[in-house]
Design an enzyme around this catalytic site. Structure first.
Site, PDB file in Angstrom:
ATOM      1  N   TYR A 152      10.302  20.269  50.824  1.00 37.25           N
ATOM      2  CA  TYR A 152       9.935  22.099  50.548  1.00 37.25           C
ATOM      3  C   TYR A 152       8.577  21.778  51.631  1.00 37.25           C
ATOM      4  O   TYR A 152       8.338  23.025  51.711  1.00 37.25           O
ATOM      5  CB  TYR A 152       9.600  21.670  49.126  1.00 37.25           C
ATOM      6  CG  TYR A 152      10.429  21.650  47.563  1.00 37.25           C
ATOM      7  CD1 TYR A 152      10.959  23.013  47.420  1.00 37.25           C
ATOM      8  CD2 TYR A 152       9.929  21.194  46.609  1.00 37.25           C
ATOM      9  CE1 TYR A 152      11.897  23.462  46.651  1.00 37.25           C
ATOM     10  CE2 TYR A 152      11.070  21.709  45.633  1.00 37.25           C
ATOM     11  CZ  TYR A 152      11.833  22.587  46.109  1.00 37.25           C
ATOM     12  OH  TYR A 152      12.591  22.608  44.691  1.00 37.25           O
ATOM     13  N   LYS A 183      15.650  19.410  37.897  1.00 38.33           N
ATOM     14  CA  LYS A 183      14.523  19.004  38.019  1.00 38.33           C
ATOM     15  C   LYS A 183      13.410  18.323  37.095  1.00 38.33           C
ATOM     16  O   LYS A 183      14.412  18.103  35.808  1.00 38.33           O
ATOM     17  CB  LYS A 183      13.375  20.262  38.072  1.00 38.33           C
ATOM     18  CG  LYS A 183      14.028  20.925  39.743  1.00 38.33           C
ATOM     19  CD  LYS A 183      13.018  22.196  40.187  1.00 38.33           C
ATOM     20  CE  LYS A 183      13.512  23.369  41.115  1.00 38.33           C
ATOM     21  NZ  LYS A 183      12.988  24.020  41.025  1.00 38.33           N
TER      22      LYS A 183
HETATM   23  P1  ADP Z   1      14.267  29.030  44.780  1.00 41.87           P
HETATM   24  O1  ADP Z   1      14.358  27.447  44.123  1.00 41.87           O
HETATM   25  O2  ADP Z   1      14.789  30.102  43.524  1.00 41.87           O
HETATM   26  O3  ADP Z   1      15.260  28.893  46.022  1.00 41.87           O
HETATM   27  P2  ADP Z   1      12.172  29.464  46.247  1.00 41.87           P
HETATM   28  O4  ADP Z   1      12.641  28.804  47.108  1.00 41.87           O
HETATM   29  O5  ADP Z   1      11.034  31.009  46.377  1.00 41.87           O
HETATM   30  O6  ADP Z   1      12.530  29.427  45.072  1.00 41.87           O
HETATM   31  O7  ADP Z   1      11.142  28.253  45.927  1.00 41.87           O
HETATM   32  C1  ADP Z   1      11.170  26.328  45.648  1.00 41.87           C
HETATM   33  C2  ADP Z   1      10.142  26.596  44.058  1.00 41.87           C
HETATM   34  O8  ADP Z   1       9.351  26.714  44.119  1.00 41.87           O
HETATM   35  C3  ADP Z   1      10.726  26.957  42.882  1.00 41.87           C
HETATM   36  O9  ADP Z   1      12.296  27.103  42.291  1.00 41.87           O
HETATM   37  C4  ADP Z   1       9.530  26.717  42.290  1.00 41.87           C
HETATM   38  O10 ADP Z   1       9.914  25.530  41.683  1.00 41.87           O
HETATM   39  C5  ADP Z   1       8.731  26.671  43.024  1.00 41.87           C
HETATM   40  N1  ADP Z   1       8.213  28.505  42.624  1.00 41.87           N
HETATM   41  C6  ADP Z   1       8.230  29.277  43.390  1.00 41.87           C
HETATM   42  N2  ADP Z   1       7.065  30.107  43.873  1.00 41.87           N
HETATM   43  C7  ADP Z   1       6.326  30.031  42.678  1.00 41.87           C
HETATM   44  C8  ADP Z   1       4.956  30.148  41.607  1.00 41.87           C
HETATM   45  N3  ADP Z   1       5.216  31.244  42.289  1.00 41.87           N
HETATM   46  N4  ADP Z   1       4.562  29.664  41.515  1.00 41.87           N
HETATM   47  C9  ADP Z   1       5.245  28.042  40.928  1.00 41.87           C
HETATM   48  N5  ADP Z   1       5.901  27.039  41.946  1.00 41.87           N
HETATM   49  C10 ADP Z   1       6.595  28.567  42.001  1.00 41.87           C
END
Ligand code: ADP
Length: 158
Positions: A69, A29
């Site tokens: 996303y 990232k």
């Molecule tokens: P991962 O990347 O571990 O699979 P998620 O799919 O839940 O996690 O979330 C995607 C991305 O969104 C995370 O890696 C992070 O960059 C961001 N993110 C997730 N939750 C939050 C939060 N509460 N606040 C800010 N950014 C978040």
């Protein structure tokens, strides 16, 4: 050998054991490229036994980040996430190895770096829950979709 998944048979005491060689999609990232840590993170990936079989540096557009996303579109952090992912270049990768999806998630560590295990990428490099250094696919279906979003077949050299 082509295809998303292949099986390699090894013989231990003459009994064949199937090990799934799998591919996963990874992103280093913006917090990683900005701090010049791409080599340090790649060293962790390779030390975990994963092979980087495709890699390129890209500056994501807003549309690309929103598509990538899309599953989080309704979440309160979506706007912040898209801003963060488009603020600087990223490195997109395809990683290959035994059980690569779970193996990479293990070396990445928990989403929240404060909760990540010692020795993981996120524990050692991440800045915050948002700027958490790496993305890794969470399942075979998403890995296939994410790889296809970012790489043409001939860019992946396994
Ligand atoms: P991962 O990347 O571990 O699979 P998620 O799919 O839940 O996690 O979330 C995607 C991305 O969104 C995370 O890696 C992070 O960059 C961001 N993110 C997730 N939750 C939050 C939060 N509460 N606040 C800010 N950014 C978040």
């Amino acid at each position: 050998l082509r295809g998303y998944k292949r099986r390699v048979f090894v013989s231990i005491h003459k009994r064949p054991v199937a090990m799934a060689v799998q591919r996963t999609f990874s992103i280093l990232k913006p917090d990683v490229t900005r701090r010049n840590l791409t080599g340090a993170v790649n060293a962790r990936i390779e030390a975990a036994g994963l092979r980087i079989i495709a890699q390129k540096r890209v500056h994501m557009t807003r549309a690309q980040a929103e598509t990538f996303y899309g599953v989080h579109r309704e979440r309160p952090f979506f706007g912040e996430l898209v801003e963060m992912m488009t603020a600087a270049p990223v490195v997109v990768q395809v990683l290959e190895g035994e059980d690569a999806i779970l193996a990479y998630r293990a070396v990445m560590g928990a989403t929240n770096p404060e909760k990540a295990d010692a020795g993981t990428i996120r524990k050692d490099f991440a800045i915050s829950m948002g700027e958490n250094s790496v993305h890794g696919s969470d399942a075979p279906e998403t890995a296939a979709q994410e790889i296809a979003q970012w790489f043409a077949g001939n860019e992946i050299v396994g």
